[in-house]
Scaffold this motif. Structure first.
Motif, mmCIF file in Angstrom:
data_model
loop_
_atom_site.group_PDB
_atom_site.id
_atom_site.type_symbol
_atom_site.label_atom_id
_atom_site.label_comp_id
_atom_site.label_asym_id
_atom_site.label_seq_id
_atom_site.Cartn_x
_atom_site.Cartn_y
_atom_site.Cartn_z
ATOM 1 N N GLN A 1 1.681 11.926 13.430
ATOM 2 C CA GLN A 1 1.566 13.186 12.697
ATOM 3 C C GLN A 1 2.898 13.706 12.172
ATOM 4 O O GLN A 1 2.971 14.846 11.704
ATOM 5 C CB GLN A 1 0.907 14.239 13.600
ATOM 6 N N GLU A 2 3.915 12.863 12.207
ATOM 7 C CA GLU A 2 5.243 13.301 11.789
ATOM 8 C C GLU A 2 5.662 12.600 10.500
ATOM 9 O O GLU A 2 5.512 11.384 10.370
ATOM 10 C CB GLU A 2 6.273 13.010 12.887
ATOM 11 N N VAL A 3 6.226 13.362 9.563
ATOM 12 C CA VAL A 3 6.786 12.764 8.351
ATOM 13 C C VAL A 3 8.019 11.954 8.729
ATOM 14 O O VAL A 3 8.872 12.404 9.495
ATOM 15 C CB VAL A 3 7.179 13.845 7.327
ATOM 16 N N THR A 4 8.095 10.742 8.205
ATOM 17 C CA THR A 4 9.237 9.880 8.477
ATOM 18 C C THR A 4 9.473 8.999 7.257
ATOM 19 O O THR A 4 8.809 9.151 6.223
ATOM 20 C CB THR A 4 8.997 9.035 9.754
ATOM 21 N N ASP A 5 10.420 8.084 7.362
ATOM 22 C CA ASP A 5 10.690 7.160 6.272
ATOM 23 C C ASP A 5 9.935 5.856 6.492
ATOM 24 O O ASP A 5 9.847 5.362 7.620
ATOM 25 C CB ASP A 5 12.186 6.850 6.180
ATOM 26 N N ALA A 6 9.405 5.321 5.419
ATOM 27 C CA ALA A 6 8.887 3.958 5.458
ATOM 28 C C ALA A 6 10.080 3.009 5.378
ATOM 29 O O ALA A 6 11.240 3.431 5.434
ATOM 30 C CB ALA A 6 7.928 3.742 4.297
ATOM 31 N N LEU A 7 9.792 1.718 5.249
ATOM 32 C CA LEU A 7 10.874 0.752 5.051
ATOM 33 C C LEU A 7 11.682 1.168 3.815
ATOM 34 O O LEU A 7 11.102 1.584 2.812
ATOM 35 C CB LEU A 7 10.273 -0.640 4.861
ATOM 36 N N PRO A 8 13.020 1.083 3.842
ATOM 37 C CA PRO A 8 13.816 1.586 2.720
ATOM 38 C C PRO A 8 13.380 1.052 1.362
ATOM 39 O O PRO A 8 13.357 1.790 0.368
ATOM 40 C CB PRO A 8 15.240 1.130 3.076
ATOM 41 N N GLU A 9 13.039 -0.234 1.297
ATOM 42 C CA GLU A 9 12.644 -0.817 0.012
ATOM 43 C C GLU A 9 11.397 -0.156 -0.572
ATOM 44 O O GLU A 9 11.212 -0.141 -1.795
ATOM 45 C CB GLU A 9 12.412 -2.322 0.175
ATOM 46 N N ALA A 10 10.539 0.392 0.275
ATOM 47 C CA ALA A 10 9.321 1.046 -0.217
ATOM 48 C C ALA A 10 9.633 2.322 -0.989
ATOM 49 O O ALA A 10 8.824 2.784 -1.795
ATOM 50 C CB ALA A 10 8.385 1.361 0.945
ATOM 51 N N HIS A 11 10.812 2.894 -0.740
ATOM 52 C CA HIS A 11 11.232 4.116 -1.438
ATOM 53 C C HIS A 11 11.997 3.806 -2.723
ATOM 54 O O HIS A 11 12.362 4.732 -3.452
ATOM 55 C CB HIS A 11 12.101 4.967 -0.511
ATOM 56 N N ASP A 12 12.243 2.543 -3.009
ATOM 57 C CA ASP A 12 13.007 2.131 -4.185
ATOM 58 C C ASP A 12 12.105 2.210 -5.419
ATOM 59 O O ASP A 12 11.111 1.482 -5.512
ATOM 60 C CB ASP A 12 13.507 0.698 -3.982
ATOM 61 N N PRO A 13 12.433 3.078 -6.390
ATOM 62 C CA PRO A 13 11.568 3.235 -7.574
ATOM 63 C C PRO A 13 11.332 1.931 -8.334
ATOM 64 O O PRO A 13 10.232 1.717 -8.856
ATOM 65 C CB PRO A 13 12.322 4.255 -8.438
ATOM 66 N N GLU A 14 12.339 1.055 -8.396
ATOM 67 C CA GLU A 14 12.151 -0.193 -9.132
ATOM 68 C C GLU A 14 11.188 -1.122 -8.398
ATOM 69 O O GLU A 14 10.348 -1.784 -9.014
ATOM 70 C CB GLU A 14 13.488 -0.900 -9.353
ATOM 71 N N VAL A 15 11.278 -1.177 -7.088
ATOM 72 C CA VAL A 15 10.327 -1.957 -6.294
ATOM 73 C C VAL A 15 8.921 -1.398 -6.491
ATOM 74 O O VAL A 15 7.952 -2.154 -6.681
ATOM 75 C CB VAL A 15 10.712 -1.933 -4.796
ATOM 76 N N GLN A 16 8.801 -0.087 -6.470
ATOM 77 C CA GLN A 16 7.493 0.542 -6.670
ATOM 78 C C GLN A 16 6.912 0.188 -8.035
ATOM 79 O O GLN A 16 5.729 -0.163 -8.145
ATOM 80 C CB GLN A 16 7.623 2.067 -6.551
ATOM 81 N N ARG A 17 7.732 0.262 -9.066
ATOM 82 C CA ARG A 17 7.251 -0.046 -10.426
ATOM 83 C C ARG A 17 6.816 -1.500 -10.536
ATOM 84 O O ARG A 17 5.785 -1.801 -11.155
ATOM 85 C CB ARG A 17 8.336 0.268 -11.462
ATOM 86 N N MET B 1 0.829 -1.202 0.000
ATOM 87 C CA MET B 1 0.000 0.000 0.000
ATOM 88 C C MET B 1 0.869 1.259 0.000
ATOM 89 O O MET B 1 0.621 2.206 -0.762
ATOM 90 C CB MET B 1 -0.922 -0.005 1.219
ATOM 91 N N ILE B 2 1.888 1.270 0.840
ATOM 92 C CA ILE B 2 2.751 2.445 0.952
ATOM 93 C C ILE B 2 3.567 2.652 -0.324
ATOM 94 O O ILE B 2 3.628 3.767 -0.869
ATOM 95 C CB ILE B 2 3.678 2.300 2.169
ATOM 96 N N ALA B 3 4.200 1.588 -0.822
ATOM 97 C CA ALA B 3 5.076 1.707 -1.992
ATOM 98 C C ALA B 3 4.305 2.163 -3.226
ATOM 99 O O ALA B 3 4.771 3.035 -3.973
ATOM 100 C CB ALA B 3 5.780 0.375 -2.256
ATOM 101 N N THR B 4 3.130 1.592 -3.469
ATOM 102 C CA THR B 4 2.343 2.019 -4.632
ATOM 103 C C THR B 4 1.740 3.401 -4.415
ATOM 104 O O THR B 4 1.487 4.123 -5.381
ATOM 105 C CB THR B 4 1.238 1.006 -4.962
ATOM 106 N N GLY B 5 1.532 3.780 -3.154
ATOM 107 C CA GLY B 5 1.093 5.149 -2.866
ATOM 108 C C GLY B 5 2.149 6.162 -3.272
ATOM 109 O O GLY B 5 1.827 7.219 -3.843
ATOM 110 N N PHE B 6 3.412 5.840 -3.004
ATOM 111 C CA PHE B 6 4.502 6.711 -3.445
ATOM 112 C C PHE B 6 4.497 6.835 -4.971
ATOM 113 O O PHE B 6 4.691 7.921 -5.522
ATOM 114 C CB PHE B 6 5.850 6.139 -2.998
#
Length: 274
Positions: free
Chosen positions: A242-258, A172-177
């Motif tokens: 209510q604070e911006v933070t990082d999700a799991l590192p892999e969720a920020h990986d563009p190739e994983v998201q794609r 959910m998070i990765a595809t949201g990005f």
């Protein structure tokens, strides 16, 4: 400064976090569309909101059935010509034990309900969200995140309920990005959050049996993403409370998201328009 009346759709509104969001937004001007799976619970919810300021509509669907998700997406435009806010709140927890379950469509159940249903619903409702410009999509995710095993994304081997739940929230998070990058942030924002840790909700009671944070903490976190004027145009973020933070590192990986995006379109049968 008061907020102009909005049209807000909350999925999973008959218990826990969704129910309290419904109660609070019912006291404000606007149009509140409440989703639930159980018509009796939906009726009781509406009866409990008899003094509502907002106009209340309801929609029914079992999110474990993609045909019903499509019916839900078709029903919403009969109730409104625009959406200001979509809160993808409905979900299921890790369950009791480690018994793998499948959705009506033969998909791993937690992936189907917690990720594919909101994925398909959001894409299907993009025309209404565009008409509600500026609109917000809020994905109620979790700090429990596990990367999807692309060799076995449906967890047919080495299944555990906790992994299935955490994998669904990761997706959910990765595809949201990914979706946030496809949409102009000044028109539609897409953000995900961990609202609180083990709130006193039916899902937590079934799967974990203990609580840490109170429900008010989670409600305030979700309302922050819905209401805060400081978040206008802020998109593609993950929040812890209510604070911006990082999700799991892999969720920020563009190739994983794609890769997850392509699989999600394939599994759900719903594609990004255009």
């Amino acid at each position: 400064m008061s907020t102009p009346p909005r049209t807000i759709l909350v999925t999973g509104s008959t218990s826990g976090l969704g129910c309290e969001l419904a109660r609070q937004y019912a006291a404000e001007p606007g149009h509140l569309i409440l989703h639930g799976r159980n018509p009796i619970k939906l009726r009781k919810l509406v009866e409990g909101l008899s003094g509502a300021v907002a106009r209340i509509s309801t929609v029914e669907a079992d999110l474990a059935d993609l045909a019903q998700v499509r019916q839900l997406a078709d029903a919403v435009p009969t109730l409104t010509d625009s959406l200001s806010v979509l809160v993808n709140n409905a979900g299921i927890g890790q369950g009791r034990g480690n018994v793998r379950e499948e959705s009506v469509d033969g998909l791993e159940l937690r992936l189907a309900v917690n990720h594919l249903a909101p994925f398909a619903l959001t894409l299907s409702l993009l025309p209404l969200l565009r008409a509600g410009d500026p609109a917000r999509v809020v994905n109620v995710a979790s700090a429990a995140q596990t990367p999807v095993d692309f060799a076995d994304p449906q967890l047919t081997a080495r299944y555990s309920g906790s992994r299935a739940y955490a994998q669904s929230k990761f997706a959910m998070i990765a595809t949201g990005f990914y979706l946030a990058r496809l949409l102009p942030a000044e028109e539609i924002t897409v953000n995900s959050l961990h609202p609180a840790t083990l709130m006193p909700t039916p899902m937590v009671a079934e799967g974990w049996g203990t609580t840490v944070d109170d429900l008010a903490t989670g409600v305030a976190a979700v309302r922050h993403l819905i209401d805060s004027p400081t978040l206008a145009g802020v998109s593609g973020r993950y929040f812890s409370r209510q604070e911006v933070t990082d999700a799991l590192p892999e969720a920020h990986d563009p190739e994983v998201q794609r890769h997850l995006w392509r699989l999600s379109e394939e599994w759900s049968g719903v594609r990004f328009p255009g």
